[in-house]
Design a protein around this motif. Structure first.
Motif, short mmCIF file in Angstrom:
data_model
loop_
_atom_site.label_atom_id
_atom_site.label_comp_id
_atom_site.label_asym_id
_atom_site.label_seq_id
_atom_site.Cartn_x
_atom_site.Cartn_y
_atom_site.Cartn_z
N GLY A 18 0.83 -1.20 0.00
CA GLY A 18 0.00 0.00 0.00
C GLY A 18 0.85 1.24 0.00
O GLY A 18 2.09 1.17 0.08
N PRO A 19 0.24 2.41 -0.09
CA PRO A 19 0.99 3.66 -0.14
C PRO A 19 1.91 3.87 1.07
O PRO A 19 2.98 4.46 0.94
CB PRO A 19 -0.10 4.74 -0.19
CG PRO A 19 -1.30 4.06 -0.73
CD PRO A 19 -1.22 2.65 -0.23
N MET A 20 1.48 3.39 2.24
CA MET A 20 2.28 3.59 3.45
C MET A 20 3.18 2.40 3.77
O MET A 20 4.15 2.54 4.52
CB MET A 20 1.36 3.87 4.64
CG MET A 20 0.53 5.12 4.50
SD MET A 20 1.51 6.63 4.32
CE MET A 20 2.29 6.70 5.93
N THR A 21 2.87 1.23 3.22
CA THR A 21 3.63 0.03 3.53
C THR A 21 4.55 -0.41 2.39
O THR A 21 5.22 -1.44 2.50
CB THR A 21 2.68 -1.14 3.87
OG1 THR A 21 1.79 -1.35 2.77
CG2 THR A 21 1.88 -0.84 5.13
N LEU A 22 4.56 0.34 1.29
CA LEU A 22 5.35 0.01 0.11
C LEU A 22 4.96 -1.38 -0.39
O LEU A 22 3.79 -1.64 -0.64
CB LEU A 22 6.85 0.14 0.42
CG LEU A 22 7.29 1.51 0.96
CD1 LEU A 22 8.80 1.52 1.21
CD2 LEU A 22 6.89 2.64 0.05
N ASP A 23 5.91 -2.31 -0.50
CA ASP A 23 5.59 -3.65 -1.00
C ASP A 23 4.90 -4.52 0.03
O ASP A 23 4.39 -5.59 -0.29
CB ASP A 23 6.88 -4.36 -1.46
CG ASP A 23 7.63 -3.57 -2.50
OD1 ASP A 23 6.99 -3.04 -3.41
OD2 ASP A 23 8.87 -3.47 -2.40
#
Length: 259
Positions: A18-23
């Motif tokens: 996600g946008p905050m968790t990257l991969d």
């Protein structure tokens, strides 16, 4: 399937991109080569397949969390139930069956010396873990204090830019360790990464100062964000505003102190 990130750590990527968790969240399996057990760092989300894969990696001696955020801790209770291992973090609210960890503590488990380094800033309870074998340090698990790409949000309600800058200076003094972040790929040379992070933070502070000169000293965080983060992805706009709020609080405190 886990991938080797250093001599003492393998990573199992959680399925929560996600946008905050990257991969996604990197859950680490820490152990001496050939050891029969592991330490799990940051179980990640409460995802059954991910947690079952972590539990199947070998007998789990201990579960550690780098800080309180859901994408690191939501799976802790279920992994503890699956493995019988205790959960430890700096915040007692996220511990299960064991006492909180303490700054400077050395944990000996799965053949590895794991040194706790308190690194508040992203959150008040953020910590890093230095991994060593026979006294030789080579890697550090940095949670969200240092990411594999991009920069860290100073997260409300307990994030602090002053604390974060101090934590970066602490980490910088540890030399060229390999950085194993909770999101993104491993990085070489902790010292160089901290130099880059510190330079970036001070550039941002200069940009905020310039925005305040144009907007006025009482400008809102939203108004400053419009200027300083004009090209921000709307999906992470809230995080940019949190960072600006932290920057404004830092500048206000610095001004009061005459710095």
């Amino acid at each position: 399937m886990s991938e080797q990130s250093s001599a003492l750590a393998r990573v199992l990527l959680a399925p929560n991109p996600g946008p905050m968790t990257l991969d996604g969240t990197n859950s680490y399996l820490v152990s001496e080569p050939g050891a029969s057990s592991v330490v799990v760092v940051d179980p990640g989300p409460d995802d059954p397949r991910h947690l079952q894969a972590l539990a199947a990696a070998g007998p789990v001696d201990l579960i550690l969390v780098t800080h309180r955020h859901h994408d690191h801790t939501a799976g802790s209770a279920e992994l503890a139930r699956l493995t019988g291992a205790p959960v430890r973090g700096l915040d007692p609210a996220f511990c299960i069956g064991a006492d909180p960890i303490t700054d400077g503590e050395v944990i000996n488990a799965a053949g590895v010396h794991i040194r706790v380094v308190a690194t508040p800033g992203h959150t008040a309870d953020s910590v890093c873990f230095v991994l060593a074998q026979d006294g030789a340090s080579g890697a550090i698990l940095t949670g969200d204090t240092i990411l594999g790409r991009g920069t860290t949000v100073i997260a409300a309600p307990d994030g602090s830019l002053a604390d974060y800058l101090n934590s970066l200076m602490t980490l910088r003094g540890m030399g060229p360790l390999t950085v194993l972040p909770a999101h993104g790929e491993p990085l070489l040379d902790l010292e160089a990464i901290c130099d880059g992070y510190l330079a970036h933070r001070h550039r941002r502070l200069d940009e905020v100062r310039a925005a305040l000169r144009n907007l006025g000293p009482d400008a809102s965080a939203a108004a400053v964000t419009d200027v300083v983060y004009s090209d921000i992805d709307p999906a992470v706009r809230f995080a940019a505003e949190q960072s600006v709020e932290a920057q404004l609080a830092y500048l206000s405190a610095t001004d009061r102190a005459g710095g």
